[in-house]
Design a protein around this motif. Structure first.
Motif, PDB file in Angstrom:
ATOM      1  N   SER A 144       0.645  -1.302   0.043  1.00 41.24           N
ATOM      2  CA  SER A 144      -0.015   0.161  -0.176  1.00 41.24           C
ATOM      3  C   SER A 144       0.820   1.282  -0.067  1.00 41.24           C
ATOM      4  N   LEU A 145       0.257   2.381  -0.431  1.00 39.62           N
ATOM      5  CA  LEU A 145       0.959   3.731  -0.241  1.00 39.62           C
ATOM      6  C   LEU A 145       1.297   4.218   0.946  1.00 39.62           C
ATOM      7  N   ASP A 146       2.334   4.349   1.320  1.00 38.45           N
ATOM      8  CA  ASP A 146       2.752   5.076   2.574  1.00 38.45           C
ATOM      9  C   ASP A 146       2.304   6.450   2.833  1.00 38.45           C
ATOM     10  N   VAL A 147       1.533   6.556   3.896  1.00 41.56           N
ATOM     11  CA  VAL A 147       1.091   7.815   4.269  1.00 41.56           C
ATOM     12  C   VAL A 147       1.416   8.283   5.573  1.00 41.56           C
ATOM     13  N   VAL A 148       1.782   9.548   6.037  1.00 46.48           N
ATOM     14  CA  VAL A 148       2.414   9.802   7.049  1.00 46.48           C
ATOM     15  C   VAL A 148       1.614  11.218   7.431  1.00 46.48           C
ATOM     16  N   VAL A 149       0.777  11.327   8.432  1.00 50.27           N
ATOM     17  CA  VAL A 149       0.223  12.381   8.894  1.00 50.27           C
ATOM     18  C   VAL A 149       0.985  13.426   9.866  1.00 50.27           C
ATOM     19  N   ARG A 150       0.940  14.434   9.551  1.00 50.45           N
ATOM     20  CA  ARG A 150       1.570  15.609  10.577  1.00 50.45           C
ATOM     21  C   ARG A 150       0.840  16.810  10.541  1.00 50.45           C
ATOM     22  N   VAL A 151       0.700  17.213  11.760  1.00 48.10           N
ATOM     23  CA  VAL A 151      -0.226  18.593  12.321  1.00 48.10           C
ATOM     24  C   VAL A 151       0.979  19.808  11.776  1.00 48.10           C
ATOM     25  N   LYS A 152       0.275  20.375  11.241  1.00 52.20           N
ATOM     26  CA  LYS A 152       0.611  21.751  10.663  1.00 52.20           C
ATOM     27  C   LYS A 152       1.617  21.719   9.662  1.00 52.20           C
ATOM     28  N   ALA A 153       1.486  20.482   9.090  1.00 54.03           N
ATOM     29  CA  ALA A 153       2.730  20.253   7.872  1.00 54.03           C
ATOM     30  C   ALA A 153       2.533  21.250   6.734  1.00 54.03           C
ATOM     31  N   ASP A 154       1.284  22.076   6.890  1.00 51.96           N
ATOM     32  CA  ASP A 154       1.341  23.014   5.822  1.00 51.96           C
ATOM     33  C   ASP A 154       2.059  24.167   6.110  1.00 51.96           C
ATOM     34  N   ARG A 155       2.402  24.378   7.306  1.00 56.33           N
ATOM     35  CA  ARG A 155       3.192  25.520   7.875  1.00 56.33           C
ATOM     36  C   ARG A 155       4.573  25.329   7.774  1.00 56.33           C
ATOM     37  N   ASP A 156       5.191  23.862   8.137  1.00 57.10           N
ATOM     38  CA  ASP A 156       6.328  23.400   8.274  1.00 57.10           C
ATOM     39  C   ASP A 156       7.085  22.849   7.118  1.00 57.10           C
ATOM     40  N   CYS A 157       6.212  22.249   6.380  1.00 57.78           N
ATOM     41  CA  CYS A 157       6.870  21.282   5.322  1.00 57.78           C
ATOM     42  C   CYS A 157       6.619  21.939   3.909  1.00 57.78           C
ATOM     43  N   ALA A 158       7.720  22.146   3.170  1.00 56.35           N
ATOM     44  CA  ALA A 158       7.642  23.007   1.995  1.00 56.35           C
ATOM     45  C   ALA A 158       6.841  22.230   0.898  1.00 56.35           C
ATOM     46  N   SER A 159       6.941  21.034   0.844  1.00 56.60           N
ATOM     47  CA  SER A 159       5.796  20.380  -0.315  1.00 56.60           C
ATOM     48  C   SER A 159       4.555  20.542   0.129  1.00 56.60           C
ATOM     49  N   VAL A 160       4.137  20.581   1.229  1.00 56.56           N
ATOM     50  CA  VAL A 160       2.675  20.560   1.697  1.00 56.56           C
ATOM     51  C   VAL A 160       2.233  21.950   1.729  1.00 56.56           C
ATOM     52  N   ALA A 161       3.379  22.913   1.858  1.00 55.06           N
ATOM     53  CA  ALA A 161       2.911  24.129   1.658  1.00 55.06           C
ATOM     54  C   ALA A 161       2.581  24.481   0.174  1.00 55.06           C
ATOM     55  N   ALA A 162       3.503  24.048  -0.653  1.00 54.13           N
ATOM     56  CA  ALA A 162       3.321  24.102  -2.043  1.00 54.13           C
ATOM     57  C   ALA A 162       1.788  23.535  -2.615  1.00 54.13           C
ATOM     58  N   ALA A 163       1.682  22.177  -1.928  1.00 50.85           N
ATOM     59  CA  ALA A 163       0.415  21.542  -2.324  1.00 50.85           C
ATOM     60  C   ALA A 163      -0.681  22.682  -1.903  1.00 50.85           C
TER      61      ALA A 163
END
Length: 235
Positions: A144-163
């Motif tokens: 299965s596809l690996d999924v990692v959840v992270r609180v405030k990832a949109d603030r801290d992770c550049a890839s998530v902010a870009a998304a």
């Protein structure tokens, strides 16, 4: 509001641990009463360049800055946006709708040639609404596809902010276009969220096909006082 500058620290740690691709994922429009929910993805690999200047969680950026960043982000990472309609939200609920939109975004990356073998999704939040929605045909051969959840990832992770930026701009554009056919709802300004003008228009002319009807029925009695049934107007 001062934007918090995201970094690639989390992404590089995952890549150093053997991941081939890190896919940041974030949703937009979850709390709106009209329009689709949108999910953006931004995939980066070991050769990723420096974080685009000024990149931040879309909520911390002006509309003009988000629009300016989209072409920069699309050159920096492989991006896509998936959406699930208001009808899907009504019929299946917001969590399945998020999953469908996320799976659609991933599907766009796969159709564009991205191999999900060795990939990991970094999903903003504390709950994995994606995994159940990804069809088996999209799973890597090894599992299965690996999924990692992270609180405030949109603030801290550049890839998530870009998304978040690409999803926000695409959804806002859709709602602005919809405003041209139904200007009384003020979608150009509220983007489908429950502003006073938006609720006033629903009282005056009824609900549109783009409205999440179940959400209107569940809205506060103050916001929708006087509604017994919601007449659908427009497209």
């Amino acid at each position: 509001m001062t934007a918090v500058r995201p970094s690639l620290r989390v992404e590089k740690r995952l890549l150093a641990a053997g991941r081939v691709t890190v896919i940041g994922m974030d949703e937009v429009g979850r709390g709106a009463i009209a329009g689709p929910v949108a999910v953006g993805v931004a995939a980066v690999t070991l050769d990723v360049g420096r974080v685009p200047q000024g990149l931040a969680d879309s909520k911390l950026l002006s509309a003009a800055r988000r629009t300016e960043l989209v072409p920069v982000v699309r050159r920096w990472a492989r991006t896509a946006v998936g959406m699930a309609s208001a009808q899907v939200v009504d019929e299946q609920g917001i969590v399945p709708a998020l999953g469908q939109a996320g799976a659609a975004a991933l599907g766009s990356l796969v159709a564009d040639g991205l191999d999900l073998e060795g990939a990991v999704v970094v999903l903003d939040g504390s709950f994995d609404w994606l995994s159940r929605a990804v069809p088996p045909t999209m799973h890597p051969p090894t599992g299965s596809l690996d999924v990692v959840v992270r609180v405030k990832a949109d603030r801290d992770c550049a890839s998530v902010a870009a998304a978040s930026v690409v999803a926000k701009v695409e959804r806002d554009s859709l709602m602005t276009t919809a405003h041209e056919d139904a200007p009384h709802y003020a979608w150009a300004s509220n983007k489908g969220y429950g502003s006073t003008a938006h609720y006033d228009a629903i009282r005056a002319v009824g609900a549109h096909d783009l409205h999440r009807k179940s959400w209107l029925h569940q809205a506060s009695s103050v916001a929708l006082d006087g509604f017994d049934e919601l007449e659908v107007v427009g497209r």
